[in-house]
Enzyme design. Sequence first.
Site, PDB file in Angstrom:
ATOM      1  N   ASN A 239       0.856  -1.195   0.000  1.00  0.00           N
ATOM      2  CA  ASN A 239       0.000   0.000   0.000  1.00  0.00           C
ATOM      3  C   ASN A 239       0.897   1.252   0.000  1.00  0.00           C
ATOM      4  O   ASN A 239       1.726   1.421   0.907  1.00  0.00           O
ATOM      5  CB  ASN A 239      -0.897  -0.052   1.245  1.00  0.00           C
ATOM      6  CG  ASN A 239      -1.837   1.131   1.331  1.00  0.00           C
ATOM      7  OD1 ASN A 239      -1.424   2.267   1.126  1.00  0.00           O
ATOM      8  ND2 ASN A 239      -3.085   0.884   1.656  1.00  0.00           N
TER       9      ASN A 239
ATOM     10  N   HIS B 195       0.934   6.137   2.026  1.00  0.00           N
ATOM     11  CA  HIS B 195       1.656   7.071   2.892  1.00  0.00           C
ATOM     12  C   HIS B 195       2.879   7.707   2.237  1.00  0.00           C
ATOM     13  O   HIS B 195       3.464   8.627   2.796  1.00  0.00           O
ATOM     14  CB  HIS B 195       1.943   6.427   4.246  1.00  0.00           C
ATOM     15  CG  HIS B 195       0.648   6.133   4.956  1.00  0.00           C
ATOM     16  ND1 HIS B 195      -0.301   7.110   5.157  1.00  0.00           N
ATOM     17  CD2 HIS B 195       0.110   4.984   5.418  1.00  0.00           C
ATOM     18  CE1 HIS B 195      -1.356   6.574   5.758  1.00  0.00           C
ATOM     19  NE2 HIS B 195      -1.141   5.285   5.922  1.00  0.00           N
TER      20      HIS B 195
ATOM     21  N   HIS C 288      -5.584   3.721  -1.735  1.00  0.00           N
ATOM     22  CA  HIS C 288      -6.928   4.089  -1.261  1.00  0.00           C
ATOM     23  C   HIS C 288      -7.214   5.539  -1.646  1.00  0.00           C
ATOM     24  O   HIS C 288      -6.576   6.460  -1.147  1.00  0.00           O
ATOM     25  CB  HIS C 288      -6.951   3.923   0.274  1.00  0.00           C
ATOM     26  CG  HIS C 288      -8.288   4.164   0.905  1.00  0.00           C
ATOM     27  ND1 HIS C 288      -8.493   4.015   2.250  1.00  0.00           N
ATOM     28  CD2 HIS C 288      -9.491   4.542   0.396  1.00  0.00           C
ATOM     29  CE1 HIS C 288      -9.760   4.284   2.547  1.00  0.00           C
ATOM     30  NE2 HIS C 288     -10.378   4.617   1.435  1.00  0.00           N
TER      31      HIS C 288
ATOM     32  N   ARG D 148      -9.350   8.277  -0.999  1.00  0.00           N
ATOM     33  CA  ARG D 148     -10.363   8.691  -0.011  1.00  0.00           C
ATOM     34  C   ARG D 148     -11.188   9.848  -0.536  1.00  0.00           C
ATOM     35  O   ARG D 148     -10.719  10.636  -1.362  1.00  0.00           O
ATOM     36  CB  ARG D 148      -9.673   9.123   1.287  1.00  0.00           C
ATOM     37  CG  ARG D 148      -9.285   7.952   2.163  1.00  0.00           C
ATOM     38  CD  ARG D 148      -8.682   8.449   3.473  1.00  0.00           C
ATOM     39  NE  ARG D 148      -8.597   7.373   4.429  1.00  0.00           N
ATOM     40  CZ  ARG D 148      -9.514   7.104   5.352  1.00  0.00           C
ATOM     41  NH1 ARG D 148     -10.575   7.867   5.476  1.00  0.00           N
ATOM     42  NH2 ARG D 148      -9.360   6.093   6.171  1.00  0.00           N
TER      43      ARG D 148
ATOM     44  N   ARG E 298      -6.917  12.794   1.053  1.00  0.00           N
ATOM     45  CA  ARG E 298      -5.850  13.188   1.986  1.00  0.00           C
ATOM     46  C   ARG E 298      -4.493  12.607   1.615  1.00  0.00           C
ATOM     47  O   ARG E 298      -3.460  13.120   2.000  1.00  0.00           O
ATOM     48  CB  ARG E 298      -6.208  12.807   3.418  1.00  0.00           C
ATOM     49  CG  ARG E 298      -6.187  11.328   3.673  1.00  0.00           C
ATOM     50  CD  ARG E 298      -6.385  11.005   5.119  1.00  0.00           C
ATOM     51  NE  ARG E 298      -7.735  11.275   5.571  1.00  0.00           N
ATOM     52  CZ  ARG E 298      -8.291  10.671   6.629  1.00  0.00           C
ATOM     53  NH1 ARG E 298      -7.582   9.812   7.328  1.00  0.00           N
ATOM     54  NH2 ARG E 298      -9.518  10.929   6.988  1.00  0.00           N
TER      55      ARG E 298
ATOM     56  N   GLU F 116      -8.601   0.631  -3.258  1.00  0.00           N
ATOM     57  CA  GLU F 116      -9.444   0.667  -2.054  1.00  0.00           C
ATOM     58  C   GLU F 116     -10.396   1.838  -2.166  1.00  0.00           C
ATOM     59  O   GLU F 116      -9.977   2.967  -2.464  1.00  0.00           O
ATOM     60  CB  GLU F 116      -8.580   0.851  -0.812  1.00  0.00           C
ATOM     61  CG  GLU F 116      -7.859  -0.405  -0.400  1.00  0.00           C
ATOM     62  CD  GLU F 116      -7.083  -0.193   0.884  1.00  0.00           C
ATOM     63  OE1 GLU F 116      -7.268   0.846   1.554  1.00  0.00           O
ATOM     64  OE2 GLU F 116      -6.280  -1.051   1.203  1.00  0.00           O
TER      65      GLU F 116
ATOM     66  N   THR G 240      -8.467   3.359   8.357  1.00  0.00           N
ATOM     67  CA  THR G 240      -9.714   2.583   8.287  1.00  0.00           C
ATOM     68  C   THR G 240      -9.889   1.810   9.591  1.00  0.00           C
ATOM     69  O   THR G 240      -9.181   0.845   9.860  1.00  0.00           O
ATOM     70  CB  THR G 240      -9.653   1.626   7.075  1.00  0.00           C
ATOM     71  OG1 THR G 240      -9.163   2.368   5.956  1.00  0.00           O
ATOM     72  CG2 THR G 240     -11.023   1.073   6.752  1.00  0.00           C
TER      73      THR G 240
ATOM     74  N   GLU H 293     -11.156  -9.354   2.630  1.00  0.00           N
ATOM     75  CA  GLU H 293      -9.905  -9.052   3.317  1.00  0.00           C
ATOM     76  C   GLU H 293     -10.253  -8.929   4.794  1.00  0.00           C
ATOM     77  O   GLU H 293     -11.105  -8.112   5.175  1.00  0.00           O
ATOM     78  CB  GLU H 293      -9.283  -7.749   2.788  1.00  0.00           C
ATOM     79  CG  GLU H 293      -7.967  -7.439   3.496  1.00  0.00           C
ATOM     80  CD  GLU H 293      -7.176  -6.303   2.857  1.00  0.00           C
ATOM     81  OE1 GLU H 293      -7.259  -6.133   1.618  1.00  0.00           O
ATOM     82  OE2 GLU H 293      -6.498  -5.581   3.594  1.00  0.00           O
TER      83      GLU H 293
ATOM     84  N   HIS I 244      -3.941  -4.717   7.650  1.00  0.00           N
ATOM     85  CA  HIS I 244      -4.059  -3.574   8.548  1.00  0.00           C
ATOM     86  C   HIS I 244      -3.211  -3.764   9.798  1.00  0.00           C
ATOM     87  O   HIS I 244      -3.416  -4.692  10.565  1.00  0.00           O
ATOM     88  CB  HIS I 244      -5.505  -3.255   8.968  1.00  0.00           C
ATOM     89  CG  HIS I 244      -5.673  -1.782   9.255  1.00  0.00           C
ATOM     90  ND1 HIS I 244      -5.252  -1.200  10.427  1.00  0.00           N
ATOM     91  CD2 HIS I 244      -6.137  -0.781   8.488  1.00  0.00           C
ATOM     92  CE1 HIS I 244      -5.483   0.090  10.379  1.00  0.00           C
ATOM     93  NE2 HIS I 244      -6.011   0.385   9.206  1.00  0.00           N
TER      94      HIS I 244
HETATM   95  N1  PXP Z   1      -5.974  -3.155   3.845  1.00  0.00           N
HETATM   96  C1  PXP Z   1      -6.943  -2.217   3.892  1.00  0.00           C
HETATM   97  C2  PXP Z   1      -8.288  -2.567   3.356  1.00  0.00           C
HETATM   98  C3  PXP Z   1      -6.677  -0.927   4.400  1.00  0.00           C
HETATM   99  O1  PXP Z   1      -7.659  -0.009   4.432  1.00  0.00           O
HETATM  100  C4  PXP Z   1      -5.372  -0.628   4.828  1.00  0.00           C
HETATM  101  C5  PXP Z   1      -5.062   0.757   5.322  1.00  0.00           C
HETATM  102  O2  PXP Z   1      -5.279   1.675   4.324  1.00  0.00           O
HETATM  103  C6  PXP Z   1      -4.402  -1.621   4.735  1.00  0.00           C
HETATM  104  C7  PXP Z   1      -4.727  -2.880   4.268  1.00  0.00           C
HETATM  105  C8  PXP Z   1      -2.975  -1.374   5.129  1.00  0.00           C
HETATM  106  O3  PXP Z   1      -2.880  -1.104   6.489  1.00  0.00           O
HETATM  107  P1  PXP Z   1      -1.521  -0.593   7.087  1.00  0.00           P
HETATM  108  O4  PXP Z   1      -1.202   0.694   6.408  1.00  0.00           O
HETATM  109  O5  PXP Z   1      -1.798  -0.470   8.533  1.00  0.00           O
HETATM  110  O6  PXP Z   1      -0.484  -1.660   6.769  1.00  0.00           O
END
Ligand code: PXP
Length: 249
Positions: free
Chosen positions: A11, A14, A47, A49, A53, A74, A105, A155, A197
């Site tokens: 992901n 960030h 994602h 949003r 952001r 996402e 999330t 998921e 997550h």
């Molecule tokens: N999976 C989903 C569906 C999420 O919403 C997120 C966070 O955006 C993640 C995985 C990844 O989570 P993390 O950034 O805590 O590894």
Amino acid sequence: MSAPRLRLGVNVDHIATVRNARGGALPDPVRGALLAIEAGADGITAHLREDRRHIRDEDIARLMASISKPLNFEMATTDEMIAIALKTKPHAACLVPEKRSERTTEGGLDVIGGHDHVKQATAQLKAAGIRVSLFIEPSIAALEAAHSIGAPVVELHTGSWCEAVSEGAGQADHEFERIKTAAAKAAELGIECHAGHGLDYATAQQVAALPQIIELNIGHFLMGESLFMGLPEAIRTMRRAMDKGRAGA
Ligand code: PXP
């Protein structure tokens, strides 16, 4: 029979968070995605949003044009996001709950209360050839609702478990059992099972031992690690942790 290979979805949200802290174009999440794939990521997750952001519309367009591995988009189940997904046609769409006030999330999608709405969105996306996944709590009730919605993939939200582990809380084992039971239920229902997550090396290694889980989506921890060791090395270290966990499956 040995467990199927466990995929790693990285992901890149960030990277965009850091970029947006200053405005401008750097660091570029697309560069991060390309580097992640070179280092062994099996797919990229982003994602978009409602408040934009981190990831922005043009990031999604550039990711679609640039990456050689699947994009897992996402999204909230809003009309705006459904329209963007139908136009963009990513490989996969993961439906997530979204609250403006949350930092990340916070929980799984309300697949029971929001059953009909999620079912309609799932059908629309599936009809466009997009593989739909529902981000749900690891509970039997949520799995049964996902099944009745017709979701091919779920998921499992690993946030409560990871939080309990990092706080050394007594319920960590109970939270892991919930994930284990939910993964087994997904397999029984014929639903492909992913998880994500809050995962770090240790929790990714532990969850990799559940043979029904075939994809982990990881962002925040990897981006933090990459500040110290670089993104490719963080991804390779994660890959080794996952392979180690899987070998014990
Ligand atoms: N999976 C989903 C569906 C999420 O919403 C997120 C966070 O955006 C993640 C995985 C990844 O989570 P993390 O950034 O805590 O590894």
